[in-house]
Design an enzyme around this catalytic site. Structure first.
Site, PDB file in Angstrom:
ATOM      1  CB  SER A   1      -0.992   0.046   1.090  1.00 32.45           C
ATOM      2  OG  SER A   1      -1.819   1.055   1.001  1.00 32.45           O
TER       3      SER A   1
ATOM      4  CG  HIS B   1      -4.541  -0.745  -0.390  1.00 31.95           C
ATOM      5  ND1 HIS B   1      -4.035  -0.359   0.908  1.00 31.95           N
ATOM      6  CD2 HIS B   1      -4.697  -1.981  -0.394  1.00 31.95           C
ATOM      7  CE1 HIS B   1      -4.484  -1.427   1.608  1.00 31.95           C
ATOM      8  NE2 HIS B   1      -4.789  -2.295   0.812  1.00 31.95           N
TER       9      HIS B   1
ATOM     10  CG  ASP C   1      -5.533  -5.226   3.107  1.00 30.31           C
ATOM     11  OD1 ASP C   1      -5.946  -6.368   3.185  1.00 30.31           O
ATOM     12  OD2 ASP C   1      -5.251  -4.892   1.830  1.00 30.31           O
TER      13      ASP C   1
END
Length: 331
Positions: A11, A38, A131
């Site tokens: 990310s 992301h 995540d």
């Protein structure tokens, strides 16, 4: 059966780490590399183009139904989860958001864990929040191996640290050195696990593929409501990691749940502020009407109420703008 699937999640700050990683992967790597980052849902992604220039492996955006080919990098596309399906086929699905995002790292990792088991190497790179942690734990539970960027080497260490809490035994290296660990494992024979994927993993991967599952909903009920659809949630354990999932498939890691809840709280408070301002306006109008009617007692009562509501609204607004709690706003 050989270790031939590498799934990578990143990310914030992850693109630099990805470039460092793929720069050292050889053109004859006997494994495919699947990358989920992301992405903004409406803007085109440049990840594949950047990675194609970073090293010798060809990099392309993933397409639905494409067979997975060793020696290639496949990157996620905006607003679609990148998944592995049975028969080594890529899938792009607009299933429920996980950890507030789509594509989500956990969605890719869980699908790879279910369908490829010990063939998978999971890699977590730079990023905020957590995540990828639960997905990495699922990969290990299904016989795969785990690699994590050294948090000290990461631009944002949230995802690497969360991954290491979930999988303490993961191999930890700076991004540029993770390539060697991938190369050492790629193509090596692996044995199938004695047991198949857990029912919880089957349920979650079924739901993200936009198909109702034939197994019971994952996890045990907890007293939480889904920040997105307001449905009840279950807690699901994957190794040392715990995440929350609702009956429609929205999934939240603990940190992403807190972040989503904070957004909901702020939205609710702004709504309350708007309602307070409207109430003060109406009370002031009623006070004017009472004054015109000659009802002095009612005028004073409504003006006092309007002033009280206005004062409370100003304290709440001051807290939003300055960050000073309302009870200390006058200090």
């Amino acid at each position: 059966m050989r270790r031939d699937i590498v799934v990578v999640g990143a990310s914030a700050g992850g693109l630099k780490a990805l470039q460092q990683l793929v720069a050292y992967l050889p053109a004859d790597l006997p494994a495919a590399v699947l990358v989920s980052t992301h992405l903004a849902p409406t803007a085109p992604s440049k990840v594949a183009a950047v990675l194609a220039k970073a090293g010798p492996l060809p990099a392309v955006e993933a397409a639905d139904g494409v067979p997975i080919t060793p020696g290639r990098i496949y990157t996620a596309v905006p607003d679609r989860h990148l998944l592995v399906d049975d028969h080594d086929v890529l899938r792009l699905r607009r299933g429920p958001r996980e950890n507030r995002v789509r594509p989500a790292v956990d969605a890719l990792f869980r699908s790879a864990a279910r369908w490829c088991g010990p063939r998978v190497t999971g890699v977590v790179l730079s990023g905020s929040l957590d995540d990828g942690a639960a997905g990495l734990a699922a990969i290990v539970e299904c016989g795969g191996t785990a690699l994590v960027q050294d948090p000290g080497d990461a631009m944002f260490d949230g995802m690497p640290r969360a991954a290491l809490r979930a999988v303490p035994d993961a191999t930890v290296r700076p991004a540029a050195q993770l390539a060697r660990a991938i190369i050492e494992g790629a193509g090596r024979p692996v044995r199938p696990t004695a047991t198949g994927p857990a029912e919880a993993l089957i349920w979650e991967t079924d739901m993200v593929r936009e198909s109702l599952s034939k197994v019971p909903q994952a996890g045990a009920p907890v007293g939480l409501g889904c920040p997105e659809c307001k449905g009840g949630m279950n807690a699901v354990a994957s190794g040392n990691a715990v995440h929350y999932v609702c009956h429609t498939g929205h999934s939240y890691s603990p940190e992403s749940f807190v972040a989503a809840s904070n957004e909901g709280i702020e939205a609710a408070l702004w709504t309350a502020l708007s309602a307070m301002q409207e109430k003060a306006m109406v009370l002031a109008q009623v006070a004017e009407q009472a004054a015109r009617a000659g009802d002095e007692l009612a005028r004073r009562r409504y003006e006092a109420s309007a002033a009280e509501v206005t004062q409370a609204a100003e304290a709440l607004r001051r807290h939003f703008i300055t960050g000073v709690p309302a009870d200390r706003a006058e200090a």
